[in-house]
Write a protein that holds these residues in place. Structure first.
Motif, PDB file in Angstrom:
ATOM      1  N   ALA A   1     -22.319  10.508  21.501  1.00  0.00           N
ATOM      2  CA  ALA A   1     -21.042  11.094  21.044  1.00  0.00           C
ATOM      3  C   ALA A   1     -19.966  10.038  20.822  1.00  0.00           C
ATOM      4  O   ALA A   1     -19.095  10.209  19.970  1.00  0.00           O
ATOM      5  CB  ALA A   1     -20.561  12.142  22.033  1.00  0.00           C
TER       6      ALA A   1
ATOM      7  N   THR B   1     -25.913  18.607  26.653  1.00  0.00           N
ATOM      8  CA  THR B   1     -24.813  17.750  27.102  1.00  0.00           C
ATOM      9  C   THR B   1     -25.289  16.320  27.287  1.00  0.00           C
ATOM     10  O   THR B   1     -24.639  15.363  26.837  1.00  0.00           O
ATOM     11  CB  THR B   1     -24.251  18.285  28.439  1.00  0.00           C
TER      12      THR B   1
ATOM     13  N   ARG C   1     -18.276  19.100  21.236  1.00  0.00           N
ATOM     14  CA  ARG C   1     -18.129  17.661  21.422  1.00  0.00           C
ATOM     15  C   ARG C   1     -17.826  16.949  20.114  1.00  0.00           C
ATOM     16  O   ARG C   1     -17.063  15.990  20.064  1.00  0.00           O
ATOM     17  CB  ARG C   1     -19.419  17.094  22.036  1.00  0.00           C
TER      18      ARG C   1
ATOM     19  N   GLU D   1     -22.652  23.430  21.867  1.00  0.00           N
ATOM     20  CA  GLU D   1     -22.403  22.171  22.561  1.00  0.00           C
ATOM     21  C   GLU D   1     -22.067  21.052  21.578  1.00  0.00           C
ATOM     22  O   GLU D   1     -21.189  20.235  21.837  1.00  0.00           O
ATOM     23  CB  GLU D   1     -23.607  21.791  23.430  1.00  0.00           C
ATOM     24  N   TRP D   2     -22.793  21.024  20.460  1.00  0.00           N
ATOM     25  CA  TRP D   2     -22.496  19.998  19.449  1.00  0.00           C
ATOM     26  C   TRP D   2     -21.074  20.149  18.932  1.00  0.00           C
ATOM     27  O   TRP D   2     -20.302  19.179  18.871  1.00  0.00           O
ATOM     28  CB  TRP D   2     -23.507  20.078  18.292  1.00  0.00           C
TER      29      TRP D   2
ATOM     30  N   LEU E   1     -25.913  14.616  23.980  1.00  0.00           N
ATOM     31  CA  LEU E   1     -24.639  14.271  23.335  1.00  0.00           C
ATOM     32  C   LEU E   1     -23.986  13.072  24.019  1.00  0.00           C
ATOM     33  O   LEU E   1     -23.384  12.218  23.361  1.00  0.00           O
ATOM     34  CB  LEU E   1     -23.702  15.485  23.336  1.00  0.00           C
ATOM     35  N   ASP E   2     -24.109  13.001  25.351  1.00  0.00           N
ATOM     36  CA  ASP E   2     -23.583  11.844  26.087  1.00  0.00           C
ATOM     37  C   ASP E   2     -24.135  10.542  25.507  1.00  0.00           C
ATOM     38  O   ASP E   2     -23.459   9.512  25.516  1.00  0.00           O
ATOM     39  CB  ASP E   2     -23.985  11.910  27.572  1.00  0.00           C
TER      40      ASP E   2
END
Lengths: 64, 404
Positions: B140, B133, B375, B371-372, B136-137
């Motif tokens: 993204a 997460t 998002r 998770e990828w 990705l933050d």
């Protein structure tokens, strides 16, 4: 249907547990075992998948 | 660095570091399987390359003729005279259990396995999800990222650092050492620098842990007793180094290859987004199709295998990735079928050296993809992107620019 895991062949890939945790367990060292005496009919397809995905050919159908 | 001529005959003169092999080993394996299923080379040293599922798994199970004492695909220090300049500790036992045969293999493996059991790995899920997460933050909202370097590369190293009880802040340094040892093994200077860095770091860590034991893997290896005696320092050091080396390049490559596949196969990407319950089966299929790891064995005594006169001291490259593309073992192996129901793949090896970290690797791959996709469900390779691949012992993308 009855199943057996051959402990001499099982190397702990854990594919059976991943596919059918209702039928198999895996210990801390990776050794799989069958946790039901008889596989219920509704789980027979899962059992056959586990047999067909074991890279060590360690799972046998002993009856059914 | 050994500079070698381009390969013209793969059956008798193969080179796993040839750019053609690194870019597309699949068509080479397919040709070899039909024409010469166990290829040979004298480059670096006399080595054999099986490409059929049946041969690779049979050799993996024949530990009498095929020893794991030397497992490097690119022969390095282990095959040369000890390098006089090497400024690191002597690893008399290598990296057990991976570089050992029974009985050393048996008991060192039993020390490691509980750390990577299903139950233990379930406990590492929140940490892994949180890590994904945060990564990705970081990108993204930007519309582009390097799926290999910005994401895949960052995940396994931090999880294994947690398990070992070493600082995740050093992740980039760890990654550098592991790449030096595995990916750049043909460069003696780089290989040596990586090994020295890694081993000297762990010597220091073991000293600290001896004084202040924690609840991590290193501390347990230092305090555990086997048959009433503590484990030899050299063995503890080898096991610690192994956990890091084996836990970094391998899973990172599997995550990277999977993201590359989804970036280049929109139908598969859309299907996985629409049918998240397919994920566990898809993970096995991606592991089959893009198996990252090739290990080696050493021939213990002259033996004729599949008609090939193997000599004691020869290497055999355990081509698990090619075994997983064998049409005798898999229907249409060249096609990634995310719902492939029958899949006895050997991405984690076969026999007594089955990857001890396979449960961890699977979990990391699944969480990283989940998770990828949650998002960034819609992504593709950046236009004109030049994807680069590492090869040899571990294959996977190292640069993989995507846009979304």
């Amino acid at each position: 249907m009855k199943l057996r895991v051959d402990p001499d062949k099982c190397q702990g890939h854990a594919r059976c547990y991943g596919l059918a945790p209702e039928i198999f367990d895996v210990d801390d060292y990776g050794l799989a075992s069958v946790i039901v005496d008889e596989v219920p009919p509704e789980l027979e397809e899962k059992a056959r998948l586990a047999v067909a995905n074991c890279p060590e050919y360690a799972i046998e159908i002993i009856s059914g | 660095m050994t500079h070698t001529a381009p390969v013209t005959d793969w059956a008798t003169d193969f080179d796993v570091l040839d750019p053609q092999y690194v870019a597309d080993p699949f068509s080479i394996w397919d040709d070899l399987r039909r024409t010469c299923p166990v290829a040979h080379t004298n480059r670096r040293k006399s080595s054999w390359l099986p490409t059929r599922y049946e041969d690779v798994t049979a050799i993996a199970h024949d530990i009498e003729h095929f020893s794991s004492l030397k497992i490097a695909v690119i022969p390095g220090d282990e095959d040369e005279d000890p390098n006089a300049d090497f400024d690191g500790p002597d690893l008399q036992y290598g990296l057990p259990p991976i570089s050992s045969d029974p009985p050393l293999h048996t008991w060192t493996r039993r020390l490691l396995l509980p750390w990577f059991s299903h139950k233990r790995v379930d406990g590492y899920v929140p940490l892994t999800r949180d890590l994904c997460t945060k990564l990705l933050d970081g990108f993204a909202d930007s519309g582009h990222a390097d799926a290999a370097a910005d994401y895949a590369q960052q995940i396994p190293v931090r999880v294994i650092a947690h398990i070992l009880g070493v600082s995740p802040d050093l992740s980039d340094t760890f990654t550098g050492w592991v790449r030096d040892v595995l990916e750049f093994a043909d460069d003696a200077e780089r290989r040596q620098r990586g090994a020295e860095g890694l081993l000297n770091y762990f010597v220091g860590q073991l000293e600290e842990r001896r004084a202040n034991p924690g609840d991590d893997l290193l501390s347990e290896l230092l305090t555990t007793k086997v048959d009433g005696a503590p484990v030899d320092d050299g063995i503890v050091l080898g096991m610690a180094a192994l956990a890091l080396i084996a836990g970094v390049d391998t899973t990172w490559s599997a995550i990277g290859s999977s993201l590359w596949h989804l970036a280049t196969h929109p139908e598969d990407r859309k299907r996985l987004v629409a049918e998240p319950e397919l994920m566990p089966t898809a993970i096995e299929e991606l592991l089959r199709a893009y198996s990252p790891v090739t290990m080696a064995r050493e021939v213990t005594e002259d033996v004729i295998y599949a008609g090939c006169p193997m000599k004691a001291g020869d290497k055999v490259l355990m081509n698990f990735p090619a075994a997983n593309r064998d049409p005798e073992a898999f229907e249409h192996p060249e096609v990634v079928q995310l719902d492939r129901a029958h899949n006895r793949h050997v991405a984690f090896g076969s026999g007594i050296h089955r990857c001890a970290g396979s449960n961890l690797a699977r979990m990391e791959l699944q969480v990283a993809l989940e998770e990828w996709l949650a998002r960034i469900p819609d992504f593709s390779l950046a236009e004109g992107a030049e994807v680069t691949w590492a090869g040899g012992q571990v294959r996977g993308p190292r640069i993989c620019p995507v846009v979304f």
